[in-house]
Scaffold this motif. Structure first.
Motif, short mmCIF file in Angstrom:
data_model
loop_
_atom_site.label_atom_id
_atom_site.label_comp_id
_atom_site.label_asym_id
_atom_site.label_seq_id
_atom_site.Cartn_x
_atom_site.Cartn_y
_atom_site.Cartn_z
N UNK A 56 10.42 7.88 -11.74
CA UNK A 56 9.37 6.87 -11.80
C UNK A 56 8.84 6.53 -10.41
N UNK A 57 9.71 6.39 -9.45
CA UNK A 57 9.32 5.90 -8.12
C UNK A 57 8.57 6.93 -7.28
N UNK A 58 8.98 8.17 -7.32
CA UNK A 58 8.34 9.18 -6.46
C UNK A 58 6.85 9.39 -6.74
N UNK A 59 6.43 9.53 -7.99
CA UNK A 59 4.99 9.71 -8.22
C UNK A 59 4.16 8.53 -7.72
N UNK A 60 4.65 7.30 -7.94
CA UNK A 60 3.90 6.12 -7.48
C UNK A 60 3.91 6.01 -5.96
N UNK A 61 4.99 6.43 -5.34
CA UNK A 61 5.06 6.43 -3.88
C UNK A 61 4.06 7.43 -3.31
N UNK A 62 3.97 8.59 -3.92
CA UNK A 62 3.03 9.61 -3.46
C UNK A 62 1.59 9.13 -3.65
N UNK A 63 1.30 8.52 -4.79
CA UNK A 63 -0.04 7.98 -5.03
C UNK A 63 -0.38 6.91 -4.00
N UNK A 64 0.56 6.03 -3.70
CA UNK A 64 0.32 4.98 -2.70
C UNK A 64 0.12 5.59 -1.32
N UNK A 65 0.82 6.64 -1.01
CA UNK A 65 0.70 7.28 0.30
C UNK A 65 -0.65 7.98 0.44
N UNK A 66 -1.10 8.64 -0.62
CA UNK A 66 -2.39 9.34 -0.61
C UNK A 66 -3.54 8.33 -0.57
N UNK A 67 -3.39 7.21 -1.25
CA UNK A 67 -4.38 6.12 -1.29
C UNK A 67 -5.75 6.61 -1.75
N UNK A 68 -5.85 7.11 -3.00
CA UNK A 68 -7.14 7.61 -3.48
C UNK A 68 -8.16 6.48 -3.64
#
Length: 56
Positions: A14-26
């Motif tokens: 659960x945490x990794x996909x949301x962390x990646x999305x937050x890091x990319x900041x689309x």
């Protein structure tokens, strides 16, 4: 010990996909960010927000 591994795997699932999305900041998801919601409420524009971020 298997319980610990299962719980870690579940958390990371659960945490990794949301962390990646937050890091990319689309840009398409920025309307959901709290700082943008607050700025919209205050009547600030995207240029105002960008200026505030540059000043930090």
């Amino acid at each position: 010990m298997a319980t610990l591994e299962i719980s870690i795997a579940a958390f990371l699932t659960v945490a990794l996909p949301w962390t990646i999305v937050a890091w990319i900041d689309p840009i398409s998801l920025r309307k959901y960010e709290m700082r943008y919601l607050k700025a919209k409420k205050e009547g600030l524009t995207a240029a105002d927000i960008a200026q505030q971020e540059r000043e930090r």
